[in-house]
Scaffold this motif. Structure first.
Motif, PDB file in Angstrom:
ATOM      1  N   GLY A  81       0.821  -1.214   0.000  1.00 18.69           N
ATOM      2  CA  GLY A  81       0.000   0.000   0.000  1.00 18.69           C
ATOM      3  C   GLY A  81       0.850   1.258   0.000  1.00 18.69           C
ATOM      4  N   PHE A  82       1.953   1.223   0.739  1.00 11.29           N
ATOM      5  CA  PHE A  82       2.860   2.367   0.797  1.00 11.29           C
ATOM      6  C   PHE A  82       3.477   2.657  -0.568  1.00 11.29           C
ATOM      7  CE2 PHE A  82       7.318   3.801   1.444  1.00 11.29           C
ATOM      8  CZ  PHE A  82       7.064   5.050   2.007  1.00 11.29           C
ATOM      9  N   ILE A  83       4.022   1.630  -1.217  1.00  9.52           N
ATOM     10  CA  ILE A  83       4.642   1.818  -2.534  1.00  9.52           C
ATOM     11  C   ILE A  83       3.590   2.226  -3.572  1.00  9.52           C
ATOM     12  CG2 ILE A  83       5.879   0.686  -4.410  1.00  9.52           C
ATOM     13  CD1 ILE A  83       7.637   1.268  -2.000  1.00  9.52           C
ATOM     14  N   ASP A  84       2.425   1.591  -3.520  1.00  9.38           N
ATOM     15  CA  ASP A  84       1.354   1.943  -4.470  1.00  9.38           C
ATOM     16  C   ASP A  84       0.947   3.400  -4.320  1.00  9.38           C
ATOM     17  OD1 ASP A  84       1.385  -0.616  -5.452  1.00  9.38           O
ATOM     18  OD2 ASP A  84      -0.394  -1.287  -4.333  1.00  9.38           O
ATOM     19  N   ALA A 118      10.516  -0.688  -4.432  1.00 11.21           N
ATOM     20  CA  ALA A 118      10.769   0.698  -4.840  1.00 11.21           C
ATOM     21  C   ALA A 118      11.600   0.737  -6.122  1.00 11.21           C
ATOM     22  CB  ALA A 118      11.475   1.459  -3.725  1.00 11.21           C
ATOM     23  N   LYS A 119      12.620  -0.111  -6.181  1.00  8.29           N
ATOM     24  CA  LYS A 119      13.477  -0.143  -7.367  1.00  8.29           C
ATOM     25  C   LYS A 119      12.677  -0.503  -8.610  1.00  8.29           C
ATOM     26  CE  LYS A 119      17.789  -2.120  -9.115  1.00  8.29           C
ATOM     27  NZ  LYS A 119      18.919  -3.049  -8.823  1.00  8.29           N
ATOM     28  N   LYS A 120      11.787  -1.477  -8.494  1.00  8.79           N
ATOM     29  CA  LYS A 120      10.964  -1.890  -9.629  1.00  8.79           C
ATOM     30  C   LYS A 120      10.043  -0.766 -10.104  1.00  8.79           C
ATOM     31  CE  LYS A 120      10.767  -6.893  -8.878  1.00  8.79           C
ATOM     32  NZ  LYS A 120       9.897  -8.063  -8.581  1.00  8.79           N
ATOM     33  N   ARG A 121       9.610   0.072  -9.155  1.00  2.92           N
ATOM     34  CA  ARG A 121       8.701   1.175  -9.508  1.00  2.92           C
ATOM     35  C   ARG A 121       9.445   2.471  -9.779  1.00  2.92           C
ATOM     36  NH1 ARG A 121       3.560  -0.884  -8.186  1.00  2.92           N
ATOM     37  NH2 ARG A 121       2.766   0.735  -9.569  1.00  2.92           N
ATOM     38  N   LYS A 122      10.779   2.372  -9.878  1.00  3.52           N
ATOM     39  CA  LYS A 122      11.643   3.521 -10.191  1.00  3.52           C
ATOM     40  C   LYS A 122      11.528   4.639  -9.138  1.00  3.52           C
ATOM     41  CE  LYS A 122      11.556   2.652 -15.196  1.00  3.52           C
ATOM     42  NZ  LYS A 122      12.679   1.731 -15.077  1.00  3.52           N
ATOM     43  N   ILE A 123      11.482   4.212  -7.892  1.00  7.00           N
ATOM     44  CA  ILE A 123      11.447   5.135  -6.761  1.00  7.00           C
ATOM     45  C   ILE A 123      12.818   5.112  -6.084  1.00  7.00           C
ATOM     46  CG2 ILE A 123      10.398   5.637  -4.508  1.00  7.00           C
ATOM     47  CD1 ILE A 123       7.877   4.157  -5.550  1.00  7.00           C
ATOM     48  N   ASN A 124      13.404   6.274  -5.881  1.00  9.69           N
ATOM     49  CA  ASN A 124      14.695   6.349  -5.183  1.00  9.69           C
ATOM     50  C   ASN A 124      14.511   5.980  -3.715  1.00  9.69           C
ATOM     51  OD1 ASN A 124      16.112   7.331  -7.454  1.00  9.69           O
ATOM     52  ND2 ASN A 124      15.387   9.396  -7.040  1.00  9.69           N
ATOM     53  N   CYS A 125      15.391   5.159  -3.206  1.00  9.78           N
ATOM     54  CA  CYS A 125      15.281   4.729  -1.814  1.00  9.78           C
ATOM     55  C   CYS A 125      16.550   5.085  -1.061  1.00  9.78           C
ATOM     56  CB  CYS A 125      15.034   3.230  -1.746  1.00  9.78           C
ATOM     57  SG  CYS A 125      14.622   2.656  -0.106  1.00  9.78           S
ATOM     58  N   ASN A 132       2.864  10.289  -7.283  1.00  7.91           N
ATOM     59  CA  ASN A 132       4.034  10.761  -8.035  1.00  7.91           C
ATOM     60  C   ASN A 132       5.160  11.202  -7.098  1.00  7.91           C
ATOM     61  OD1 ASN A 132       5.269  11.112 -10.558  1.00  7.91           O
ATOM     62  ND2 ASN A 132       4.829  13.306 -10.561  1.00  7.91           N
ATOM     63  N   ILE A 133       5.386  10.388  -6.068  1.00  7.45           N
ATOM     64  CA  ILE A 133       6.458  10.642  -5.107  1.00  7.45           C
ATOM     65  C   ILE A 133       7.652   9.768  -5.488  1.00  7.45           C
ATOM     66  CG2 ILE A 133       7.160  10.315  -2.699  1.00  7.45           C
ATOM     67  CD1 ILE A 133       4.206  11.109  -1.992  1.00  7.45           C
ATOM     68  N   HIS A 134       8.810  10.383  -5.680  1.00  4.27           N
ATOM     69  CA  HIS A 134       9.969   9.688  -6.245  1.00  4.27           C
ATOM     70  C   HIS A 134      11.032   9.311  -5.225  1.00  4.27           C
ATOM     71  CE1 HIS A 134       8.387  10.612 -10.158  1.00  4.27           C
ATOM     72  NE2 HIS A 134       8.437  11.907  -9.927  1.00  4.27           N
ATOM     73  N   ASN A 135      10.909   9.780  -3.980  1.00  5.33           N
ATOM     74  CA  ASN A 135      11.962   9.558  -2.989  1.00  5.33           C
ATOM     75  C   ASN A 135      11.379   9.045  -1.676  1.00  5.33           C
ATOM     76  OD1 ASN A 135      14.316  10.703  -4.486  1.00  5.33           O
ATOM     77  ND2 ASN A 135      13.053  12.539  -4.430  1.00  5.33           N
TER      78      ASN A 135
END
Length: 309
Positions: free
Chosen positions: A252-255, A291-298, A261-264
């Motif tokens: 739910g958090f990643i979704d 996060a990596k799969k959804r192109k979100i910087n972690c 449209n949050i990238h970080n």
């Protein structure tokens, strides 16, 4: 001419300052140094705040003495800290980072909050509004100084709008719970090198209510969507603790990050937990991969500003 010198020190000792509840501190410590009372600092109150530059001069001298003690191998609390490193250090006339981290009421009751612990007995000795106005006029501040505002919950401060406007033209990161939306804050975090850090710690409203002590999940999510519009630099933080490691929460958090449209994002463990159990460790790994799969910087360190995508 290169004026740098090679010795053992850290970014905090060289360039930063933390305005804590009852003192000016060198840093916020780290996860293995849990006694705030032992962290290096000097007392501050409304009286000596009137002569802030004198107080900051004293503070800089105080830090220089700590560096000398470290390099003389004296037994002080900084000894052995993971942030210390031998390097070439260039002296700076101004602070690179100013962290406002004083006590102020909050409208949430986070399960991990240090202010809820029985050992917490600090009380703010000065006015936050006065402090910030004085600091921004100080000779030790430049346009390159980065600010953190982490004083309780900004959204419930009676002078919230004025405090936000103080930082116009400066680099700032607001630590907030996003239970209230401010257009002025949104405009600031749409500018380069500014950001907002929000700990949401869940992906479902049930867990949010349990961890945060308030039924405001949907309100916060709505506000975060607004803050992230027009490339607003919103960083979401997930503090892994007891009760928020379910697949429903992690997914739910990643979704939600994708939807808003949050990238970080930042992933950390509850400060109060000495050793993370396998469930928390697996949750952290899952979030990293998801996060990596959804192109979100972690980010898994103390970063409070992140590059825009």
């Amino acid at each position: 001419m290169n004026t740098s010198q090679y010795y053992l020190s850290c970014e905090h000792l060289e360039y930063n300052v933390v305005f804590f509840t009852d003192r000016i501190r060198v840093c916020c410590g780290d996860e293995i140094r849990r006694s705030n009372s032992l962290l290096p600092g000097i007392a501050i109150d409304d009286i000596n705040l009137d002569n802030l530059d004198d107080l900051l001069s004293e503070f800089r001298q105080y830090k220089e003495q700590i560096v000398r003690d470290i390099n003389s191998n004296k037994p002080i609390i900084c000894k052995g800290c993971k942030y210390l490193r031998k390097d070439y250090w260039e002296k700076s006339a101004t602070f690179k980072l100013v962290n406002f981290s004083t006590d102020y009421p909050c409208n949430l009751k986070c399960s991990y909050c240090f202010q809820n612990s029985k050992d917490y007995n600090y009380k703010t000795n000065y006015d936050i509004y006065k402090l910030i106005s004085k600091v921004l006029q100080s000779k030790f501040i430049s346009k390159q100084t980065q600010f953190i505002y982490a004083c309780g919950e900004l959204g419930i401060h009676p002078k919230a709008q004025e405090l936000i406007q103080f930082f116009e033209g400066n680099k700032v990161s607001f630590f907030t719970n996003a239970t209230k939306y401010f257009e002025s804050m949104h405009q600031l975090i749409c500018k380069p090198q500014n950001s907002m850090l929000v700990s949401i710690d869940s992906g479902t409203k049930e867990t949010y209510r349990k961890i945060k002590g308030a039924d405001l999940f949907e309100t916060v999510c709505e506000n975060l969507c607004c803050y992230a519009k027009n490339n607003g630099n919103v960083i979401l933080k997930y503090i892994l603790t007891h009760g928020n490691t379910s697949m429903d929460d992690l997914n739910g958090f990643i979704d939600f990050c994708v939807k808003a449209n949050i990238h970080n994002i930042r992933i950390v463990y509850d400060w109060n937990i000495t050793v993370a159990n396998s469930q928390m460790q697996n949750a952290a790994i899952y979030l990293l991969h998801k996060a990596k799969k959804r192109k979100i910087n972690c980010y898994v360190d103390e970063s409070f500003t992140c590059e825009r995508m």
